[in-house]
Design an enzyme around this catalytic site. Structure first.
Site, PDB file in Angstrom:
ATOM      1  CG  HIS A 135      -1.925  -1.040   1.303  1.00 44.82           C
ATOM      2  ND1 HIS A 135      -2.830  -1.292   0.291  1.00 44.82           N
ATOM      3  CD2 HIS A 135      -2.167  -1.957   2.277  1.00 44.82           C
ATOM      4  CE1 HIS A 135      -3.591  -2.329   0.652  1.00 44.82           C
ATOM      5  NE2 HIS A 135      -3.207  -2.756   1.835  1.00 44.82           N
TER       6      HIS A 135
HETATM    7  O1  ZLV Z   1      -2.573  -6.345   4.764  1.00 48.56           O
HETATM    8  O2  ZLV Z   1      -6.782   0.013  12.105  1.00 48.56           O
HETATM    9  O3  ZLV Z   1      -9.782   0.859   6.942  1.00 48.56           O
HETATM   10  C1  ZLV Z   1      -0.691  -5.221   3.801  1.00 48.56           C
HETATM   11  C2  ZLV Z   1      -2.183  -5.157   4.141  1.00 48.56           C
HETATM   12  O4  ZLV Z   1      -2.841  -5.146   2.910  1.00 48.56           O
HETATM   13  C3  ZLV Z   1      -8.718   1.440   7.155  1.00 48.56           C
HETATM   14  N1  ZLV Z   1      -7.563   0.808   7.292  1.00 48.56           N
HETATM   15  C4  ZLV Z   1      -8.591   2.919   7.279  1.00 48.56           C
HETATM   16  C5  ZLV Z   1      -9.154   3.841   6.326  1.00 48.56           C
HETATM   17  C6  ZLV Z   1      -9.558   4.664   7.538  1.00 48.56           C
HETATM   18  N2  ZLV Z   1      -9.253   3.571   8.287  1.00 48.56           N
HETATM   19  C7  ZLV Z   1      -9.512   3.201   9.604  1.00 48.56           C
HETATM   20  C8  ZLV Z   1      -8.415   3.494  10.540  1.00 48.56           C
HETATM   21  C9  ZLV Z   1      -8.283   2.401  11.521  1.00 48.56           C
HETATM   22  C10 ZLV Z   1      -6.928   2.379  12.104  1.00 48.56           C
HETATM   23  C11 ZLV Z   1      -6.562   1.155  12.833  1.00 48.56           C
HETATM   24  C12 ZLV Z   1      -7.164  -1.139  12.689  1.00 48.56           C
HETATM   25  C13 ZLV Z   1      -7.013  -1.337  14.068  1.00 48.56           C
HETATM   26  C14 ZLV Z   1      -7.437  -2.501  14.635  1.00 48.56           C
HETATM   27  C15 ZLV Z   1      -7.997  -3.472  13.843  1.00 48.56           C
HETATM   28  C16 ZLV Z   1      -8.143  -3.285  12.488  1.00 48.56           C
HETATM   29  C17 ZLV Z   1      -7.716  -2.110  11.903  1.00 48.56           C
HETATM   30  C18 ZLV Z   1      -7.858  -1.945  10.461  1.00 48.56           C
HETATM   31  N3  ZLV Z   1      -7.364  -0.994   9.653  1.00 48.56           N
HETATM   32  C19 ZLV Z   1      -8.548  -2.814   9.645  1.00 48.56           C
HETATM   33  N4  ZLV Z   1      -8.460  -2.391   8.360  1.00 48.56           N
HETATM   34  C20 ZLV Z   1      -7.734  -1.302   8.393  1.00 48.56           C
HETATM   35  C21 ZLV Z   1      -7.381  -0.590   7.154  1.00 48.56           C
HETATM   36  C22 ZLV Z   1      -5.957  -0.841   6.725  1.00 48.56           C
HETATM   37  C23 ZLV Z   1      -5.717  -2.242   6.286  1.00 48.56           C
HETATM   38  C24 ZLV Z   1      -4.277  -2.431   5.871  1.00 48.56           C
HETATM   39  C25 ZLV Z   1      -3.985  -3.787   5.305  1.00 48.56           C
HETATM   40  C26 ZLV Z   1      -2.512  -3.968   5.022  1.00 48.56           C
HETATM   41  C27 ZLV Z   1       0.261  -5.232   4.906  1.00 48.56           C
HETATM   42 ZN    ZN Z   2      -3.847  -7.231   3.450  1.00 46.51          ZN
END
Ligand code: ZLV
Ligand code: ZN
Ligand code: CA
Length: 370
Positions: A135
């Site tokens: 990302h």
């Molecule tokens: O696996 O986040 O949904 C590669 C990879 O592909 C979001 N983030 C963003 C957009 C605004 N937000 C929410 C912010 C939340 C911040 C903390 C978490 C904390 C606890 C549990 C789950 C999350 C979380 N964050 C779940 N999904 C998000 C995504 C980012 C996913 C990145 C995947 C990375 C390494």
């Molecule tokens: Zn992922």
């Protein structure tokens, strides 16, 4: 793959960082994988290499110099307020933590080292389980990814290979890598991901397919929650076969995010780790010089199981389903086995939809020319 020269890159100091006390991304999962790979006695079958961190100059080939300078200077103590002034770290997903620059440089250094070893013909397959940060954008961090090691490795491969294929089976869309190579026909990016209902990052429809000379060279395969091994592998093999036939790459980069395996905290697919590993096995049948990277994966014991199984797949070794003694898994019944079975859960993918997505992808691929 018994006759292949395999190199395994591992930086012992790079996986002990913590993004925050509660952050779902746990770099320690790479150490867990390492210990299982060692205890399954796989080390004698490959070359183990300790990579150097990327230099500032290498990081600045991929990222805006100002962003790298910022990463180098920032610390949790001074980041409050600064993230608003210079919003390249998104406070929640990508917190500022002690060692963020060294952590990023270490991951990028390992993936560049993989590419260099392939370029010099010293290995056929190079592994960096700490990599796969798909990302990260040129100017900012996104989705737990601070520096895009994949783009750095592909750029390095492009110095010796005319065409590079990138395949991403992380449950999230590989938007950062796609964006880096969106307007070139020398890199074909293919991402399989969950899409819709606000699932992060929200991009990756089949219509998103590249621009200018890169038009039709960005392939997206959007899916819904609950997909099974049978459906996924059917679609995956068909897409890969057609893409290989059309694009004829000279090198391959695999992003093996394990958040597409059943039971993940953030993903919602129903793939077993054997199904996930079969995707890698299929990719290796094309006999291309290949870099194998990690990525997401948030149920950490499952990540270690998956990447351990995949290391064995690369080496052509069969593993006992009983995990060897190690310091992470305990005596509980659920801690005994390597294989992760599918579960009973709702599947929002119908075979009709899977075939429709396949046809849309075939249409895009049908317009490519080499
Ligand atoms: O696996 O986040 O949904 C590669 C990879 O592909 C979001 N983030 C963003 C957009 C605004 N937000 C929410 C912010 C939340 C911040 C903390 C978490 C904390 C606890 C549990 C789950 C999350 C979380 N964050 C779940 N999904 C998000 C995504 C980012 C996913 C990145 C995947 C990375 C390494
Ligand atoms: Zn992922
Ligand atoms: Ca993906």
């Amino acid at each position: 793959m018994a006759n292949k020269k395999v190199s395994y890159f591992y930086a012992p100091d790079a996986s002990s960082y913590q993004l925050s006390e509660t952050h779902p991304m746990v770099p320690e999962r790479v150490n867990m994988t390492h210990e299982l790979v060692q205890n399954y006695r796989m080390f004698p079958h490959m070359t183990i290499i300790k990579p150097h961190p990327a230099t500032e100059e290498q990081l600045k080939r991929i990222h805006l110099p100002g962003y790298i300078d910022y990463l180098k200077k920032v610390s949790p103590l001074i980041s409050n307020g600064l993230v608003d002034l210079y919003p390249c770290l998104q406070a929640d997903d990508c917190p500022t933590f002690t060692g963020v620059y060294d952590y990023s440089a270490s991951i990028v250094g390992a993936s560049i080292a993989c590419a260099n070893r392939i370029n010099h013909g010293r290995s056929n397959i190079c592994i960096n389980w700490a990599g796969g940060m798909h990302h990260a954008k040129r100017r900012f961090a996104s989705g737990f990814c601070y520096a895009n090691d994949i783009a750095a490795a592909i750029l390095e491969l492009l110095t010796c290979h005319r065409r590079v294929m990138y395949v991403d089976i992380d449950v999230h869309h590989g938007d950062g890598v796609e964006e880096f190579f969106y307007n070139t026909n020398r890199v074909m990016t293919i991402s399989f991901h969950r899409h819709g209902n606000g699932f992060f990052p929200g991009t990756g429809s089949t219509a998103e397919s590249g621009v200018g000379p890169g038009k039709d060279y960005a392939i997206n395969v959007p899916l819904h929650k609950g997909i099974t091994d049978d459906q996924y592998i059917f679609l995956y093999k068909n897409v890969l076969m057609k893409a290989m036939e059309r694009f004829q790459p000279e090198a391959l980069v695999m992003q093996m995010g394990a958040d597409s395996v059943v039971g993940d905290k953030l993903g919602d697919f129903n793939l077993t780790n054997q199904g996930h590993a079969n995707c890698l096995k299929h990719a290796l049948t094309y006999n291309l010089p290949t870099i194998v990277l990690g990525g997401g994966g948030y149920s950490v014991k499952n990540v270690a199981r998956t990447w351990t199984l995949e290391t064995a797949t690369i080496l052509g070794l069969e593993l006992d389903n009983k995990l060897p003694a190690n310091s992470y898994f305990g005596h509980l019944p659920e801690d005994q086995n390597l294989i992760i079975p599918a579960i009973k859960m709702s599947n929002l993918n119908s075979m009709k939809e899977i075939k429709a997505v396949q046809n849309q992808v075939y249409e895009v691929l049908g317009r490519t020319e080499i």
